[in-house]
Scaffold this active site. Structure first.
Site, PDB file in Angstrom:
ATOM      1  CG  ASN A 149      -3.215  -9.299   1.219  1.00 52.75           C
ATOM      2  OD1 ASN A 149      -4.115  -8.693   1.781  1.00 52.75           O
ATOM      3  ND2 ASN A 149      -2.021  -8.777   0.996  1.00 52.75           N
TER       4      ASN A 149
ATOM      5  CD  GLU B 276      -1.898   1.273   6.224  1.00 52.21           C
ATOM      6  OE1 GLU B 276      -0.841   0.959   5.631  1.00 52.21           O
ATOM      7  OE2 GLU B 276      -1.909   1.940   7.266  1.00 52.21           O
TER       8      GLU B 276
ATOM      9  CD  GLU C  83      -5.136   0.029   8.733  1.00 45.10           C
ATOM     10  OE1 GLU C  83      -4.576  -1.015   8.346  1.00 45.10           O
ATOM     11  OE2 GLU C  83      -6.324   0.278   8.489  1.00 45.10           O
TER      12      GLU C  83
HETATM   13  P1  NAP Z   1      -7.555  -4.148  -4.776  1.00 44.12           P
HETATM   14  O1  NAP Z   1      -7.858  -4.733  -6.085  1.00 44.12           O
HETATM   15  O2  NAP Z   1      -7.159  -2.727  -4.717  1.00 44.12           O
HETATM   16  O3  NAP Z   1      -8.866  -4.376  -3.881  1.00 44.12           O
HETATM   17  C1  NAP Z   1      -8.911  -4.038  -2.530  1.00 44.12           C
HETATM   18  C2  NAP Z   1     -10.357  -3.851  -2.128  1.00 44.12           C
HETATM   19  O4  NAP Z   1     -10.880  -2.730  -2.822  1.00 44.12           O
HETATM   20  C3  NAP Z   1     -11.257  -5.035  -2.480  1.00 44.12           C
HETATM   21  O5  NAP Z   1     -12.230  -5.177  -1.483  1.00 44.12           O
HETATM   22  C4  NAP Z   1     -11.873  -4.563  -3.781  1.00 44.12           C
HETATM   23  O6  NAP Z   1     -13.078  -5.197  -4.127  1.00 44.12           O
HETATM   24  C5  NAP Z   1     -12.081  -3.099  -3.466  1.00 44.12           C
HETATM   25  N1  NAP Z   1     -12.307  -2.272  -4.640  1.00 44.12           N
HETATM   26  C6  NAP Z   1     -11.780  -2.364  -5.872  1.00 44.12           C
HETATM   27  N2  NAP Z   1     -12.280  -1.401  -6.683  1.00 44.12           N
HETATM   28  C7  NAP Z   1     -13.143  -0.676  -5.925  1.00 44.12           C
HETATM   29  C8  NAP Z   1     -13.974   0.452  -6.175  1.00 44.12           C
HETATM   30  N3  NAP Z   1     -14.029   1.032  -7.367  1.00 44.12           N
HETATM   31  N4  NAP Z   1     -14.729   0.933  -5.176  1.00 44.12           N
HETATM   32  C9  NAP Z   1     -14.690   0.368  -3.949  1.00 44.12           C
HETATM   33  N5  NAP Z   1     -13.935  -0.724  -3.648  1.00 44.12           N
HETATM   34  C10 NAP Z   1     -13.158  -1.228  -4.632  1.00 44.12           C
HETATM   35  O7  NAP Z   1      -6.440  -4.958  -4.012  1.00 44.12           O
HETATM   36  P2  NAP Z   1      -6.344  -6.535  -3.761  1.00 44.12           P
HETATM   37  O8  NAP Z   1      -5.905  -7.163  -5.018  1.00 44.12           O
HETATM   38  O9  NAP Z   1      -7.589  -7.035  -3.114  1.00 44.12           O
HETATM   39  O10 NAP Z   1      -5.207  -6.584  -2.646  1.00 44.12           O
HETATM   40  C11 NAP Z   1      -3.885  -6.526  -2.960  1.00 44.12           C
HETATM   41  C12 NAP Z   1      -3.345  -5.121  -2.813  1.00 44.12           C
HETATM   42  O11 NAP Z   1      -3.539  -4.674  -1.478  1.00 44.12           O
HETATM   43  C13 NAP Z   1      -1.853  -5.056  -3.057  1.00 44.12           C
HETATM   44  O12 NAP Z   1      -1.551  -3.909  -3.790  1.00 44.12           O
HETATM   45  C14 NAP Z   1      -1.281  -4.951  -1.644  1.00 44.12           C
HETATM   46  O13 NAP Z   1      -0.010  -4.360  -1.581  1.00 44.12           O
HETATM   47  C15 NAP Z   1      -2.320  -4.143  -0.973  1.00 44.12           C
HETATM   48  N6  NAP Z   1      -2.253  -4.312   0.488  1.00 44.12           N
HETATM   49  C16 NAP Z   1      -1.752  -3.296   1.230  1.00 44.12           C
HETATM   50  C17 NAP Z   1      -1.637  -3.436   2.600  1.00 44.12           C
HETATM   51  C18 NAP Z   1      -1.100  -2.327   3.435  1.00 44.12           C
HETATM   52  O14 NAP Z   1      -1.317  -2.364   4.651  1.00 44.12           O
HETATM   53  N7  NAP Z   1      -0.408  -1.339   2.885  1.00 44.12           N
HETATM   54  C19 NAP Z   1      -2.024  -4.625   3.218  1.00 44.12           C
HETATM   55  C20 NAP Z   1      -2.527  -5.662   2.422  1.00 44.12           C
HETATM   56  C21 NAP Z   1      -2.645  -5.475   1.042  1.00 44.12           C
HETATM   57  P3  NAP Z   1     -13.199  -5.884  -5.623  1.00 44.12           P
HETATM   58  O15 NAP Z   1     -12.166  -6.931  -5.652  1.00 44.12           O
HETATM   59  O16 NAP Z   1     -14.586  -6.367  -5.700  1.00 44.12           O
HETATM   60  O17 NAP Z   1     -12.932  -4.838  -6.641  1.00 44.12           O
END
Ligand code: NAP
Length: 479
Positions: free
Chosen positions: A152, A251, A459
């Site tokens: 994002n 995060e 962070e």
């Molecule tokens: P996500 O599905 O959890 O994926 C995040 C990252 O983790 C991606 O690079 C993903 O790659 C990787 N990942 C997934 N499964 C994994 C595994 N088994 N082993 C290692 N890496 C793995 O989240 P998203 O849909 O990309 O992002 C949205 C989420 O991020 C939302 O929940 C949002 O709230 C959160 N977010 C939090 C913050 C914060 O600072 N708190 C900031 C921005 C976003 P793949 O897609 O290839 O699985």
């Protein structure tokens, strides 16, 4: 797209995946493939880890001033390339160009901030209570890190981790989200140009996240995981980190309450709502997910918000005048559609939006729902789209209880003109950050992060670098 790196970045060189695999990168505004990048497997991940491990000792010994100057130079190059980077981000992620330019500035600021922090790492020491023993404290880099980022904020989520890791003297392997690999590869090229030694940063783009990351986390050579993403994936990675007792910063997701009291300045509240809801098309962990509005002002707030939301222009992020780009992919849009359908089934009224347009791209219109039932699925699910769900409340205790009634605790927004109430309510909210009469909390100089299942650690800010440092205590008896 021809000049953008598309290979893995390992040990300072651009290389193909060992098995030659590539993966497509799509433009969410058209659904078309814009390019292909290398698709790393477990072997590539091990090579990237080897490079990081080999570079660690020398990098840790580098003068803080030298690390600081690399970051400072990278900050300048990122800003010089604002237009190029913004176009890249819009192409792979969809956000409008104006927002992408804003993210470039935000992302660059983490390099500047941590270039300033690199030379202020302090240890300490003193005379112990017995009067004879002395202690000397030094701070050392935690060691090779694995950084995992979401799609994002493709640039800023990278610099928010790479900046403090470089400043602290850590080497790293970065695994960006498969939807947005190009921004991370561009960042690697910039850091190389800025003088970062080979092996300090390695980037593996992959569609096989588990295969690539799990062996690194369980293997014992990676000493730190810094993850930004969903709570579900975070939980899984925490379990993987347990084997080798890997330090973690997490995060994770949010479910932000946005509370408007009867004494709020409604102009400020509506402006704040537009920011807290519509930044990044609602695809932000900080996005307002539940609007609690005092019943006496709810109708007016809803009407004014719907007017502003309805006036936004939806379209491809590259087009002039567009405010709202496409969502990241079809699955992301389908989730938003399902959440809205569920809320409507339970009695919500649609003031504006509510129906995805026909045609290519993953567009969804800005939507305002009122009379939302508190049992609706969007109350305990991150909407991650441009949908504002409004509920009403009667008194302060009640709204605090409802706002806290969630496993998440990243951020909350409070709108009131009363100072007592502002402080009282902020202190009782179970969140890591509060926006007081504002819809934006993110700032590189402030500690960003959540409580409860929104994460561990912070962070940015003065404490951001701590996540990448360990203390060493030296006991010195003096006779
Ligand atoms: P996500 O599905 O959890 O994926 C995040 C990252 O983790 C991606 O690079 C993903 O790659 C990787 N990942 C997934 N499964 C994994 C595994 N088994 N082993 C290692 N890496 C793995 O989240 P998203 O849909 O990309 O992002 C949205 C989420 O991020 C939302 O929940 C949002 O709230 C959160 N977010 C939090 C913050 C914060 O600072 N708190 C900031 C921005 C976003 P793949 O897609 O290839 O699985």
């Amino acid at each position: 797209m021809t000049d953008t790196p598309a290979q893995l970045f390992i040990g300072g060189s651009w290389v193909d995946a060992a098995d030659g695999a590539t993966m497509p990168v799509d433009d969410p505004a058209t659904g078309e493939i814009i390019t292909y990048v290398a698709d790393a497997g477990a072997k590539d991940a091990r090579l990237a880890e080897d490079a990081a491990v080999q570079a660690q000792e020398e990098w840790a010994r580098t003068a803080p001033r030298a690390r600081s100057e690399i970051l400072r130079r990278a900050y300048e190059i990122v800003l010089e390339r604002t237009d190029e980077l913004a176009h890249l981000m819009t192409a792979e992620m969809g956000k409008p160009l104006a927002e992408a330019r804003g993210e470039v500035a935000y992302a660059a600021e983490f390099f500047r901030w941590f270039s300033e922090e690199a030379v202020r790492i302090d240890g300490g020491g003193g005379i112990l209570p017995d009067g004879r023993n002395r202690m000397l404290l030094s701070r050392r880099p935690v060691g090779p890190c694995l950084l995992i980022t979401p799609w994002n904020f493709p640039l800023a989520m990278g610099t928010r981790k790479i900046g403090p890791a470089i400043a602290a003297g850590c080497t790293m392997v970065l695994k960006p989200a498969p939807q947005t690999p190009l921004s991370s590869l561009a960042l690697a090229a910039i850091l190389k140009e800025a003088g970062l030694p080979d092996g300090v940063l390695n980037v593996v783009t992959t569609s096989r996240a588990g295969e690539v990351c799990e062996p690194l986390l369980r293997g014992g050579r990676i000493r730190k995981l810094s993850f930004t993403g969903s709570t579900n994936v975070g939980r899984l990675l925490l379990a993987q980190c347990a084997d080798a007792v890997v330090r973690t910063s997490m995060e994770l997701g949010g479910n932000a309450p946005f509370i408007v009291f009867e004494d709020a300045d409604l102009d400020k509240a509506v402006d704040g709502a537009m920011l807290a809801k519509m930044r990044n098309m609602g695809e932000a962990c900080t996005a307002a997910n539940r609007f609690f509005v005092h019943h006496s002002v709810a109708e007016e707030f809803g009407r004014r918000l719907a007017e502003r939301m309805g006036a936004l222009v939806v379209g491809p992020g590259t087009r002039d005048g567009v405010d709202v780009g496409p969502l990241i992919d079809r699955a992301g849009r389908a989730k938003v559609e399902e959440l809205v359908a569920d809320a409507v089934e339970r009695g919500a009224q649609v003031l504006v939006g509510g129906r995805a347009p026909e045609g290519p791209g993953c567009f969804y219109p800005p939507t305002v729902l009122t009379d939302v039932d508190s049992g609706s699925r969007l109350m305990d699910t991150e909407i991650f789209g441009p949908v504002a769900a409004i509920l009403t409340f009667d008194d302060e205790d009640e709204v605090i209880r409802r706002a806290n009634d969630t496993p998440w605790g990243l951020v909350g927004y409070v709108f009131t003109e009363g100072l007592d109430r502002a402080l009282r309510v902020s202190e009782r909210l179970e969140v890591g950050m509060v926006g007081l009469n504002t819809g934006l909390v993110s700032n590189p100089a402030a500690p960003f992060g959540g409580v409860k299942q929104s994460g561990l650690g912070r962070e940015g800010g003065r404490v951001g670098i701590d996540e990448f440092l360990e203390y060493q205590y030296l006991a010195v008896p003096v006779r």
